[in-house]
Write a protein that holds these residues in place. Sequence first.
Motif: not given
Length: 66
Positions: A6-10, A32-35, A40-41
């Motif tokens: 998971t990559r946190f983007q903002g 968020l980006e996951q795989e 995002s939520f």
Amino acid sequence: MFSRTTRFQGLTILNTEMQTPTEGFVSFRATLEQEGSDASFQERSRFVSGQRGWLYVDGTPIEASS
């Protein structure tokens, strides 16, 4: 760590409101980006103030606006 994939983007604050002098809410969108997919939520989080400062109590998912 939330997840290795998971990559946190903002984080965008959508709204803040004080219910009482010791209880408040923050609505936000976490991007968020996951795989490689959007994960995002949005959430409305409740906080209370006490001897240790402001503490997270709970949160309610909110629908993303179109």
